[in-house]
Design an enzyme around this catalytic site. Structure first.
Site, short mmCIF file in Angstrom:
data_model
loop_
_atom_site.label_atom_id
_atom_site.label_comp_id
_atom_site.label_asym_id
_atom_site.label_seq_id
_atom_site.Cartn_x
_atom_site.Cartn_y
_atom_site.Cartn_z
CD GLU A 1 0.47 -9.74 -7.64
OE1 GLU A 1 0.90 -8.77 -6.95
OE2 GLU A 1 -0.32 -10.59 -7.18
CD GLU B 1 -1.77 -4.38 -5.02
OE1 GLU B 1 -1.64 -4.83 -6.18
OE2 GLU B 1 -1.85 -5.09 -4.02
#
Length: 276
Positions: free
Chosen positions: A109, A240
Protein backbone atom coordinates in the site's frame (compact mmCIF):
# COMPACT_ATOMS: atom_id res chain seq x y z
CA UNK A 1 -14.37 29.18 -1.06
CA UNK A 2 -14.15 30.63 -4.53
CA UNK A 3 -17.06 31.19 -6.94
CA UNK A 4 -18.02 28.20 -9.06
CA UNK A 5 -15.98 28.24 -12.27
CA UNK A 6 -17.14 27.27 -15.72
CA UNK A 7 -16.00 24.00 -17.24
CA UNK A 8 -15.06 24.72 -20.83
CA UNK A 9 -15.75 21.89 -23.24
CA UNK A 10 -13.82 22.25 -26.49
CA UNK A 11 -15.88 21.02 -29.42
CA UNK A 12 -14.83 20.32 -32.98
CA UNK A 13 -11.68 18.35 -33.56
CA UNK A 14 -11.15 17.34 -29.94
CA UNK A 15 -12.53 13.94 -29.02
CA UNK A 16 -12.98 13.34 -25.29
CA UNK A 17 -11.97 9.86 -24.19
CA UNK A 18 -13.08 8.33 -20.89
CA UNK A 19 -12.61 4.91 -19.36
CA UNK A 20 -15.77 3.25 -18.01
CA UNK A 21 -17.66 2.71 -15.89
CA UNK A 22 -15.15 5.38 -0.98
CA UNK A 23 -17.67 6.74 12.11
CA UNK A 24 -16.39 6.02 14.87
CA UNK A 25 -19.46 6.11 17.10
CA UNK A 26 -21.82 5.11 14.30
CA UNK A 27 -19.43 4.12 11.51
CA UNK A 28 -18.16 0.56 10.96
CA UNK A 29 -14.79 -0.40 12.41
CA UNK A 30 -12.01 0.27 9.88
CA UNK A 31 -10.52 -2.77 8.19
CA UNK A 32 -7.33 -4.26 9.66
CA UNK A 33 -3.99 -3.62 8.05
CA UNK A 34 -0.96 -5.79 7.60
CA UNK A 35 2.74 -5.47 6.83
CA UNK A 36 3.44 -5.13 3.15
CA UNK A 37 6.36 -5.28 0.77
CA UNK A 38 7.25 -2.57 -1.69
CA UNK A 39 6.34 -2.93 -5.34
CA UNK A 40 6.95 -1.45 -8.78
CA UNK A 41 5.76 2.11 -9.04
CA UNK A 42 7.42 3.50 -12.18
CA UNK A 43 5.24 5.90 -14.12
CA UNK A 44 4.50 5.16 -17.78
CA UNK A 45 5.70 7.47 -20.49
CA UNK A 46 2.61 6.67 -22.52
CA UNK A 47 -0.87 5.68 -21.42
CA UNK A 48 -2.79 2.75 -22.81
CA UNK A 49 -6.15 3.24 -24.57
CA UNK A 50 -7.90 1.90 -21.46
CA UNK A 51 -6.44 4.57 -19.18
CA UNK A 52 -8.71 7.45 -18.17
CA UNK A 53 -7.25 10.68 -19.50
CA UNK A 54 -8.09 14.15 -18.28
CA UNK A 55 -8.83 16.89 -20.81
CA UNK A 56 -10.13 19.42 -18.31
CA UNK A 57 -9.00 22.96 -19.05
CA UNK A 58 -10.13 24.27 -15.68
CA UNK A 59 -7.54 26.37 -13.89
CA UNK A 60 -8.06 26.75 -10.16
CA UNK A 61 -7.20 30.04 -8.49
CA UNK A 62 -3.86 30.24 -6.70
CA UNK A 63 -4.06 27.35 -4.27
CA UNK A 64 -2.00 25.15 -1.96
CA UNK A 65 -2.78 21.45 -1.77
CA UNK A 66 -1.08 19.05 0.62
CA UNK A 67 -0.98 15.46 -0.61
CA UNK A 68 -0.40 12.87 2.09
CA UNK A 69 0.60 9.42 0.77
CA UNK A 70 -0.20 7.10 3.66
CA UNK A 71 2.42 5.01 5.51
CA UNK A 72 6.03 4.73 4.24
CA UNK A 73 8.32 2.04 2.85
CA UNK A 74 10.58 1.92 5.90
CA UNK A 75 7.86 1.65 8.54
CA UNK A 76 7.95 -2.14 8.73
CA UNK A 77 11.59 -2.19 9.89
CA UNK A 78 11.17 0.59 12.48
CA UNK A 79 8.56 -0.70 14.96
CA UNK A 80 9.98 1.32 17.84
CA UNK A 81 9.45 4.57 15.95
CA UNK A 82 6.08 3.91 14.39
CA UNK A 83 4.56 2.39 17.53
CA UNK A 84 5.38 5.31 19.84
CA UNK A 85 2.29 7.22 20.94
CA UNK A 86 1.53 10.67 19.55
CA UNK A 87 -1.43 13.07 19.90
CA UNK A 88 -4.45 12.01 17.82
CA UNK A 89 -7.02 14.64 18.78
CA UNK A 90 -10.10 14.30 20.97
CA UNK A 91 -7.82 13.86 24.03
CA UNK A 92 -6.45 10.61 22.60
CA UNK A 93 -3.11 9.23 21.54
CA UNK A 94 -2.32 6.56 18.97
CA UNK A 95 0.62 4.96 17.22
CA UNK A 96 2.83 7.35 15.24
CA UNK A 97 2.12 5.44 12.03
CA UNK A 98 1.44 1.95 10.67
CA UNK A 99 2.81 -0.28 7.93
CA UNK A 100 -0.31 -0.39 5.79
CA UNK A 101 -1.60 -3.35 3.83
CA UNK A 102 -0.70 -5.04 0.54
CA UNK A 103 -2.16 -7.06 -2.28
CA UNK A 104 -2.07 -10.85 -1.95
CA UNK A 105 0.85 -10.75 -4.39
CA UNK A 106 2.83 -8.42 -2.13
CA UNK A 107 2.45 -5.01 -3.77
CA UNK A 108 2.55 -2.64 -0.81
CA UNK A 109 0.00 0.00 0.00
CA UNK A 110 2.80 2.44 0.85
CA UNK A 111 4.11 2.14 -2.73
CA UNK A 112 0.64 2.52 -4.22
CA UNK A 113 -0.08 5.59 -2.09
CA UNK A 114 3.21 7.26 -2.95
CA UNK A 115 2.93 6.67 -6.69
CA UNK A 116 -0.68 7.85 -6.91
CA UNK A 117 0.14 10.96 -4.87
CA UNK A 118 3.03 11.82 -7.22
CA UNK A 119 0.74 11.45 -10.22
CA UNK A 120 -1.95 13.63 -8.63
CA UNK A 121 0.74 16.19 -7.86
CA UNK A 122 1.90 16.24 -11.48
CA UNK A 123 -1.63 16.95 -12.72
CA UNK A 124 -2.33 19.67 -10.17
CA UNK A 125 1.06 21.33 -10.69
CA UNK A 126 0.33 21.53 -14.41
CA UNK A 127 -2.87 23.38 -13.48
CA UNK A 128 -0.98 25.96 -11.46
CA UNK A 129 -1.57 24.52 -7.99
CA UNK A 130 1.25 24.60 -5.45
CA UNK A 131 1.58 21.00 -4.23
CA UNK A 132 3.27 19.97 -0.99
CA UNK A 133 3.85 16.34 -0.01
CA UNK A 134 4.02 14.99 3.54
CA UNK A 135 6.83 12.67 2.41
CA UNK A 136 9.14 12.87 -0.60
CA UNK A 137 10.24 9.25 -0.89
CA UNK A 138 9.01 5.71 -0.25
CA UNK A 139 11.99 4.42 1.72
CA UNK A 140 11.76 6.40 4.96
CA UNK A 141 9.88 6.09 8.25
CA UNK A 142 6.76 8.11 9.09
CA UNK A 143 6.13 10.95 9.44
CA UNK A 144 3.78 10.49 12.38
CA UNK A 145 0.10 11.32 11.98
CA UNK A 146 0.37 14.50 14.05
CA UNK A 147 3.24 15.76 11.88
CA UNK A 148 1.26 15.02 8.72
CA UNK A 149 -1.57 17.18 10.04
CA UNK A 150 0.89 19.91 11.02
CA UNK A 151 2.24 20.13 7.47
CA UNK A 152 -1.18 21.03 6.16
CA UNK A 153 -1.86 23.47 9.00
CA UNK A 154 1.50 25.24 8.77
CA UNK A 155 1.18 25.72 5.01
CA UNK A 156 -2.41 27.04 5.24
CA UNK A 157 -3.45 24.39 2.74
CA UNK A 158 -6.64 24.97 0.80
CA UNK A 159 -7.11 21.20 0.81
CA UNK A 160 -5.36 18.23 2.41
CA UNK A 161 -5.91 14.83 0.80
CA UNK A 162 -4.52 11.67 2.35
CA UNK A 163 -4.23 8.79 -0.14
CA UNK A 164 -4.64 5.19 1.02
CA UNK A 165 -5.90 1.75 0.02
CA UNK A 166 -7.73 -0.70 2.26
CA UNK A 167 -7.02 -4.29 3.27
CA UNK A 168 -10.45 -5.69 4.10
CA UNK A 169 -10.65 -9.49 4.11
CA UNK A 170 -14.44 -9.82 3.99
CA UNK A 171 -15.52 -11.77 0.88
CA UNK A 172 -16.61 -9.47 -1.92
CA UNK A 173 -15.46 -6.27 -0.15
CA UNK A 174 -14.59 -3.67 -2.77
CA UNK A 175 -14.94 -0.03 -3.71
CA UNK A 176 -13.65 3.35 -2.49
CA UNK A 177 -14.75 5.54 0.39
CA UNK A 178 -13.86 8.99 1.72
CA UNK A 179 -13.14 9.35 5.45
CA UNK A 180 -13.18 12.61 7.38
CA UNK A 181 -13.22 13.81 11.01
CA UNK A 182 -16.66 13.71 12.61
CA UNK A 183 -18.17 15.16 14.62
CA UNK A 184 -16.21 18.25 13.49
CA UNK A 185 -13.74 19.85 15.87
CA UNK A 186 -13.37 23.17 14.05
CA UNK A 187 -14.97 25.18 11.26
CA UNK A 188 -12.74 23.72 8.54
CA UNK A 189 -13.98 20.24 9.40
CA UNK A 190 -17.58 21.29 8.82
CA UNK A 191 -18.83 22.46 5.42
CA UNK A 192 -15.40 22.85 3.70
CA UNK A 193 -14.34 19.31 4.52
CA UNK A 194 -17.72 17.83 3.60
CA UNK A 195 -17.61 19.67 0.27
CA UNK A 196 -14.10 18.38 -0.42
CA UNK A 197 -15.25 14.85 0.42
CA UNK A 198 -18.24 15.16 -1.90
CA UNK A 199 -16.17 16.49 -4.82
CA UNK A 200 -13.65 13.68 -4.45
CA UNK A 201 -16.42 11.09 -4.17
CA UNK A 202 -18.05 12.44 -7.31
CA UNK A 203 -14.73 12.56 -9.20
CA UNK A 204 -13.93 8.93 -8.45
CA UNK A 205 -17.45 7.79 -9.19
CA UNK A 206 -17.52 9.67 -12.51
CA UNK A 207 -14.30 7.89 -13.47
CA UNK A 208 -16.02 4.53 -13.03
CA UNK A 209 -14.76 3.52 -9.60
CA UNK A 210 -17.42 1.81 -7.47
CA UNK A 211 -18.53 3.05 -4.07
CA UNK A 212 -17.53 0.89 -1.12
CA UNK A 213 -19.95 -1.94 -0.43
CA UNK A 214 -18.56 -2.65 3.05
CA UNK A 215 -17.62 0.65 4.76
CA UNK A 216 -19.67 3.79 5.31
CA UNK A 217 -22.63 4.93 3.27
CA UNK A 218 -22.82 6.43 -0.22
CA UNK A 219 -19.03 6.61 -0.37
CA UNK A 220 -18.58 8.51 2.92
CA UNK A 221 -17.15 7.28 6.23
CA UNK A 222 -17.26 9.81 9.11
CA UNK A 223 -14.60 8.89 11.70
CA UNK A 224 -13.51 10.21 15.10
CA UNK A 225 -10.31 8.13 15.40
CA UNK A 226 -8.13 9.41 12.56
CA UNK A 227 -5.37 11.55 14.10
CA UNK A 228 -4.37 13.24 10.86
CA UNK A 229 -7.95 14.36 10.27
CA UNK A 230 -8.75 15.25 13.90
CA UNK A 231 -5.70 17.50 14.22
CA UNK A 232 -6.24 19.31 10.93
CA UNK A 233 -7.43 22.89 10.88
CA UNK A 234 -7.71 22.80 7.08
CA UNK A 235 -10.27 21.02 4.85
CA UNK A 236 -8.94 17.47 5.12
CA UNK A 237 -10.06 14.04 3.95
CA UNK A 238 -8.67 10.53 3.55
CA UNK A 239 -9.34 8.62 0.34
CA UNK A 240 -9.41 4.82 0.60
CA UNK A 241 -9.08 4.14 -3.12
CA UNK A 242 -10.27 0.54 -2.92
CA UNK A 243 -9.57 -2.83 -1.40
CA UNK A 244 -6.15 -4.31 -2.15
CA UNK A 245 -7.45 -7.76 -1.17
CA UNK A 246 -10.05 -7.71 -3.93
CA UNK A 247 -8.63 -9.41 -7.02
CA UNK A 248 -9.96 -6.89 -9.51
CA UNK A 249 -9.03 -3.78 -7.57
CA UNK A 250 -5.62 -5.21 -6.69
CA UNK A 251 -4.95 -5.79 -10.39
CA UNK A 252 -5.73 -2.14 -11.20
CA UNK A 253 -3.70 -0.80 -8.29
CA UNK A 254 -0.67 -2.89 -9.28
CA UNK A 255 -0.32 -1.36 -12.76
CA UNK A 256 0.90 2.11 -13.78
CA UNK A 257 -2.19 2.63 -15.95
CA UNK A 258 -4.48 1.71 -13.09
CA UNK A 259 -2.74 4.12 -10.73
CA UNK A 260 -2.96 6.85 -13.35
CA UNK A 261 -6.73 6.32 -13.50
CA UNK A 262 -6.97 6.77 -9.73
CA UNK A 263 -4.75 9.85 -9.86
CA UNK A 264 -6.71 11.50 -12.67
CA UNK A 265 -9.99 11.01 -10.80
CA UNK A 266 -8.59 12.35 -7.52
CA UNK A 267 -7.07 15.35 -9.29
CA UNK A 268 -10.43 16.10 -10.93
CA UNK A 269 -12.16 16.01 -7.56
CA UNK A 270 -9.61 18.34 -6.01
CA UNK A 271 -9.83 20.71 -8.97
CA UNK A 272 -13.62 20.83 -8.68
CA UNK A 273 -13.27 21.76 -5.03
CA UNK A 274 -10.68 24.46 -5.68
CA UNK A 275 -12.64 26.02 -8.53
CA UNK A 276 -15.56 26.25 -6.11
Amino acid sequence: MWGRGVLVAVLGSVLLAACGAESAGTAPTPAPTSTESSGESARPTTMSPTTTTTTSVRKPPASVVVLDPGHNGGNAVAPGEINRKVPAGRDRTKACNTTGTSTDEGFGEHAFNFDVAQRVGDILTARGVRVIFTRDNDTGVGPCVDERARIGNDNAADAVVSIHADGATAPGARGFHIAYSAPPLNQAQERPTRTLARDLRDGLRAAGFPLSNYVGEDGFSPRDDLGGMNLSTRPSVLVECGNMRDTGEAAAMSTPDGRQRYAAAIAEGITTYLVG
